[in-house]
Design a protein around this motif. Structure first.
Motif, PDB file in Angstrom:
ATOM      1  N   LEU A  85      34.765  46.258  51.507  1.00 18.33           N
ATOM      2  CA  LEU A  85      34.323  47.398  50.756  1.00 18.33           C
ATOM      3  C   LEU A  85      35.388  48.668  51.040  1.00 18.33           C
ATOM      4  CD1 LEU A  85      30.308  47.656  51.188  1.00 18.33           C
ATOM      5  CD2 LEU A  85      31.624  47.184  48.986  1.00 18.33           C
ATOM      6  N   GLU A  86      35.762  48.797  52.132  1.00 24.51           N
ATOM      7  CA  GLU A  86      36.776  49.900  52.599  1.00 24.51           C
ATOM      8  C   GLU A  86      38.143  49.502  51.720  1.00 24.51           C
ATOM      9  OE1 GLU A  86      38.946  50.543  56.433  1.00 24.51           O
ATOM     10  OE2 GLU A  86      36.908  50.740  56.911  1.00 24.51           O
ATOM     11  N   SER A  87      38.715  48.269  51.437  1.00 22.15           N
ATOM     12  CA  SER A  87      39.760  48.088  51.001  1.00 22.15           C
ATOM     13  C   SER A  87      39.673  48.053  49.473  1.00 22.15           C
ATOM     14  CB  SER A  87      40.354  46.797  51.500  1.00 22.15           C
ATOM     15  OG  SER A  87      39.599  45.708  51.182  1.00 22.15           O
ATOM     16  N   ASP A  88      38.346  47.718  48.944  1.00 20.42           N
ATOM     17  CA  ASP A  88      38.066  47.432  47.398  1.00 20.42           C
ATOM     18  C   ASP A  88      36.877  48.158  47.002  1.00 20.42           C
ATOM     19  OD1 ASP A  88      38.717  46.381  44.982  1.00 20.42           O
ATOM     20  OD2 ASP A  88      37.783  44.576  45.371  1.00 20.42           O
ATOM     21  N   PRO A  89      36.623  49.234  47.200  1.00 28.53           N
ATOM     22  CA  PRO A  89      35.448  50.163  47.128  1.00 28.53           C
ATOM     23  C   PRO A  89      34.983  50.135  45.607  1.00 28.53           C
ATOM     24  CG  PRO A  89      37.039  51.680  47.167  1.00 28.53           C
ATOM     25  CD  PRO A  89      37.681  50.450  47.339  1.00 28.53           C
ATOM     26  N   ASN A  90      35.657  50.158  44.608  1.00 23.24           N
ATOM     27  CA  ASN A  90      35.297  50.465  43.143  1.00 23.24           C
ATOM     28  C   ASN A  90      35.406  49.255  42.297  1.00 23.24           C
ATOM     29  OD1 ASN A  90      34.930  53.327  43.814  1.00 23.24           O
ATOM     30  ND2 ASN A  90      36.815  53.401  44.310  1.00 23.24           N
ATOM     31  N   ASP A  91      35.593  48.034  42.653  1.00 24.21           N
ATOM     32  CA  ASP A  91      35.801  46.902  41.721  1.00 24.21           C
ATOM     33  C   ASP A  91      34.504  46.043  41.538  1.00 24.21           C
ATOM     34  OD1 ASP A  91      38.408  47.634  40.980  1.00 24.21           O
ATOM     35  OD2 ASP A  91      39.331  46.257  42.590  1.00 24.21           O
ATOM     36  N   ASP A  92      34.037  45.701  40.535  1.00 28.37           N
ATOM     37  CA  ASP A  92      33.144  44.657  40.324  1.00 28.37           C
ATOM     38  C   ASP A  92      33.724  43.482  39.845  1.00 28.37           C
ATOM     39  OD1 ASP A  92      31.176  43.111  39.404  1.00 28.37           O
ATOM     40  OD2 ASP A  92      30.167  44.474  38.188  1.00 28.37           O
ATOM     41  N   TRP A  93      33.812  42.675  40.515  1.00 27.16           N
ATOM     42  CA  TRP A  93      34.412  41.145  40.317  1.00 27.16           C
ATOM     43  C   TRP A  93      34.055  40.609  39.353  1.00 27.16           C
ATOM     44  CZ3 TRP A  93      39.564  39.460  42.003  1.00 27.16           C
ATOM     45  CH2 TRP A  93      40.027  40.412  42.805  1.00 27.16           C
ATOM     46  N   GLY A  94      32.571  40.783  38.825  1.00 27.85           N
ATOM     47  CA  GLY A  94      32.048  39.938  37.982  1.00 27.85           C
ATOM     48  C   GLY A  94      31.941  38.240  38.166  1.00 27.85           C
ATOM     49  N   TRP A  95      31.889  38.250  39.658  1.00 27.24           N
ATOM     50  CA  TRP A  95      31.836  36.920  40.031  1.00 27.24           C
ATOM     51  C   TRP A  95      30.954  35.623  38.967  1.00 27.24           C
ATOM     52  CZ3 TRP A  95      35.929  36.502  42.790  1.00 27.24           C
ATOM     53  CH2 TRP A  95      36.060  37.253  43.784  1.00 27.24           C
ATOM     54  N   GLU A  96      29.979  35.970  38.680  1.00 23.75           N
ATOM     55  CA  GLU A  96      29.096  35.068  38.125  1.00 23.75           C
ATOM     56  C   GLU A  96      30.000  34.645  36.735  1.00 23.75           C
ATOM     57  OE1 GLU A  96      28.186  38.224  38.825  1.00 23.75           O
ATOM     58  OE2 GLU A  96      26.297  38.122  39.924  1.00 23.75           O
ATOM     59  N   THR A  97      30.514  35.442  36.106  1.00 21.63           N
ATOM     60  CA  THR A  97      31.159  35.309  35.135  1.00 21.63           C
ATOM     61  C   THR A  97      32.561  34.668  35.115  1.00 21.63           C
ATOM     62  OG1 THR A  97      30.178  36.960  33.837  1.00 21.63           O
ATOM     63  CG2 THR A  97      32.198  36.386  32.884  1.00 21.63           C
ATOM     64  N   GLU A  98      33.604  35.317  36.103  1.00 17.00           N
ATOM     65  CA  GLU A  98      34.790  35.099  36.330  1.00 17.00           C
ATOM     66  C   GLU A  98      35.312  33.628  36.950  1.00 17.00           C
ATOM     67  OE1 GLU A  98      37.224  36.527  34.936  1.00 17.00           O
ATOM     68  OE2 GLU A  98      35.841  37.918  34.166  1.00 17.00           O
ATOM     69  N   LEU A  99      34.103  33.267  37.860  1.00 12.51           N
ATOM     70  CA  LEU A  99      34.212  32.000  38.488  1.00 12.51           C
ATOM     71  C   LEU A  99      34.414  30.937  37.373  1.00 12.51           C
ATOM     72  CD1 LEU A  99      32.449  32.412  41.850  1.00 12.51           C
ATOM     73  CD2 LEU A  99      34.984  32.319  41.554  1.00 12.51           C
ATOM     74  N   GLY A 100      33.505  31.034  36.553  1.00 12.98           N
ATOM     75  CA  GLY A 100      33.234  30.042  35.415  1.00 12.98           C
ATOM     76  C   GLY A 100      34.073  29.957  34.235  1.00 12.98           C
ATOM     77  N   ARG A 101      35.251  31.040  34.341  1.00 15.27           N
ATOM     78  CA  ARG A 101      36.174  31.326  33.376  1.00 15.27           C
ATOM     79  C   ARG A 101      37.393  30.733  33.547  1.00 15.27           C
ATOM     80  NH1 ARG A 101      38.253  36.359  30.004  1.00 15.27           N
ATOM     81  NH2 ARG A 101      39.163  36.895  32.100  1.00 15.27           N
ATOM     82  N   SER A 102      37.809  29.574  32.943  1.00 14.29           N
ATOM     83  CA  SER A 102      39.281  29.443  33.325  1.00 14.29           C
ATOM     84  C   SER A 102      40.401  29.922  32.169  1.00 14.29           C
ATOM     85  CB  SER A 102      39.542  27.982  33.167  1.00 14.29           C
ATOM     86  OG  SER A 102      40.641  27.390  33.240  1.00 14.29           O
ATOM     87  N   VAL A 103      41.248  30.766  32.792  1.00 15.77           N
ATOM     88  CA  VAL A 103      42.398  31.292  31.980  1.00 15.77           C
ATOM     89  C   VAL A 103      43.787  31.031  32.347  1.00 15.77           C
ATOM     90  CG1 VAL A 103      40.843  33.073  30.905  1.00 15.77           C
ATOM     91  CG2 VAL A 103      42.227  33.439  33.297  1.00 15.77           C
ATOM     92  N   ASP A 104      44.639  30.892  31.571  1.00 18.26           N
ATOM     93  CA  ASP A 104      45.930  30.535  32.110  1.00 18.26           C
ATOM     94  C   ASP A 104      46.821  31.412  32.821  1.00 18.26           C
ATOM     95  OD1 ASP A 104      45.980  28.183  30.314  1.00 18.26           O
ATOM     96  OD2 ASP A 104      46.744  29.003  28.653  1.00 18.26           O
ATOM     97  N   TRP A 105      46.345  32.858  32.969  1.00 21.21           N
ATOM     98  CA  TRP A 105      47.013  33.716  33.522  1.00 21.21           C
ATOM     99  C   TRP A 105      46.510  34.203  34.997  1.00 21.21           C
ATOM    100  CZ3 TRP A 105      43.350  37.493  34.581  1.00 21.21           C
ATOM    101  CH2 TRP A 105      42.392  37.588  33.559  1.00 21.21           C
ATOM    102  N   ARG A 106      45.400  33.169  35.389  1.00 19.36           N
ATOM    103  CA  ARG A 106      44.843  33.746  36.682  1.00 19.36           C
ATOM    104  C   ARG A 106      44.787  32.294  37.656  1.00 19.36           C
ATOM    105  NH1 ARG A 106      39.274  35.916  36.214  1.00 19.36           N
ATOM    106  NH2 ARG A 106      38.813  33.821  35.712  1.00 19.36           N
ATOM    107  N   GLU A 107      45.143  32.413  38.853  1.00 18.11           N
ATOM    108  CA  GLU A 107      44.438  31.525  39.692  1.00 18.11           C
ATOM    109  C   GLU A 107      43.558  32.230  40.831  1.00 18.11           C
ATOM    110  OE1 GLU A 107      47.633  29.373  41.720  1.00 18.11           O
ATOM    111  OE2 GLU A 107      48.870  30.012  40.016  1.00 18.11           O
ATOM    112  N   GLN A 108      42.524  31.501  41.117  1.00 17.36           N
ATOM    113  CA  GLN A 108      41.455  31.947  42.052  1.00 17.36           C
ATOM    114  C   GLN A 108      41.185  30.945  43.283  1.00 17.36           C
ATOM    115  OE1 GLN A 108      38.219  33.217  39.644  1.00 17.36           O
ATOM    116  NE2 GLN A 108      38.605  35.278  40.049  1.00 17.36           N
ATOM    117  N   TRP A 109      41.565  31.472  44.672  1.00 14.00           N
ATOM    118  CA  TRP A 109      41.634  30.569  45.486  1.00 14.00           C
ATOM    119  C   TRP A 109      40.640  30.795  46.684  1.00 14.00           C
ATOM    120  CZ3 TRP A 109      44.264  26.174  44.394  1.00 14.00           C
ATOM    121  CH2 TRP A 109      45.145  26.396  43.552  1.00 14.00           C
ATOM    122  N   ILE A 110      40.206  29.979  47.381  1.00 16.88           N
ATOM    123  CA  ILE A 110      39.456  30.128  48.632  1.00 16.88           C
ATOM    124  C   ILE A 110      40.311  29.629  49.749  1.00 16.88           C
ATOM    125  CG2 ILE A 110      37.508  29.527  49.939  1.00 16.88           C
ATOM    126  CD1 ILE A 110      36.539  31.389  47.684  1.00 16.88           C
ATOM    127  N   ALA A 111      40.496  30.141  50.552  1.00 18.70           N
ATOM    128  CA  ALA A 111      41.364  29.832  51.956  1.00 18.70           C
ATOM    129  C   ALA A 111      40.447  29.448  52.836  1.00 18.70           C
ATOM    130  CB  ALA A 111      42.161  31.202  52.296  1.00 18.70           C
TER     131      ALA A 111
END
Length: 166
Positions: free
Chosen positions: A25-51
């Motif tokens: 929260l300290e490093s990213d206090p104002n963003d809503d990542w919309g995980w429920e939507t974005e994790l299910g959405r595949s787009v050519d311009w983005r890669e999302q990774w779990i390390a």
């Protein structure tokens, strides 16, 4: 050794819990990542990774093509740029070199594409620890800029500087 795997809807509760960690929260206090939507959405311009370290999730990374990204968060950029978001999920995993290894993996992915000439990152202006981290990786300060409600520093790493550091 850290490996990256694609983030998916199975990571929803993990990412939501990490979003509530004070250091995140300290490093990213104002963003809503919309995980429920974005994790299910595949787009050519983005890669999302779990390390993962030894099969245990330790962090999240996103690599985007800011030229194609649909919110135009970065404004006008050229086609040869990438941008990265990164965080470590649990505070107990901070300070162990995991972020450095994650960034090296991400930067290798970015610069594998011959046309990519640089990578951007935008830590909060107040996050001095992050500034030093990115500078150690070779990033150079470009400008102070406001994104939404966030006062940020924009750092840039050019391919030539990455090759010298790698």
């Amino acid at each position: 050794m850290i490996v990256l795997r694609a983030a998916d809807l199975g990571d929803l509760s993990l990412l939501q819990s990490w979003d509530e960690e004070p250091h995140v929260l300290e490093s990213d206090p104002n963003d809503d990542w919309g995980w429920e939507t974005e994790l299910g959405r595949s787009v050519d311009w983005r890669e999302q990774w779990i390390a993962e370290k030894d099969g245990r999730p330790i962090g999240f990374m996103q690599i985007i093509d800011p030229y194609l990204e649909d919110s135009h968060y970065w404004g006008e950029v050229s086609r040869d740029v990438r941008a990265i978001d990164i965080w470590i999920g649990n505070v107990s995993d901070l300070g162990k070199g995991y972020g450095t290894e994650m960034m090296r993996l991400a930067l290798d992915r970015c610069f594998l594409q011959d046309h990519v000439t640089s990578v951007l990152i935008d830590p909060l202006a107040s996050n001095v620890r992050a500034h030093r981290f990115y500078e150690r990786l070779g990033f150079k300060f470009q400008e102070r800029r406001t994104f939404g409600l966030d006062d940020c520093y924009v750092f840039r790493l050019d391919r030539a500087d990455w090759k010298r550091k790698a």
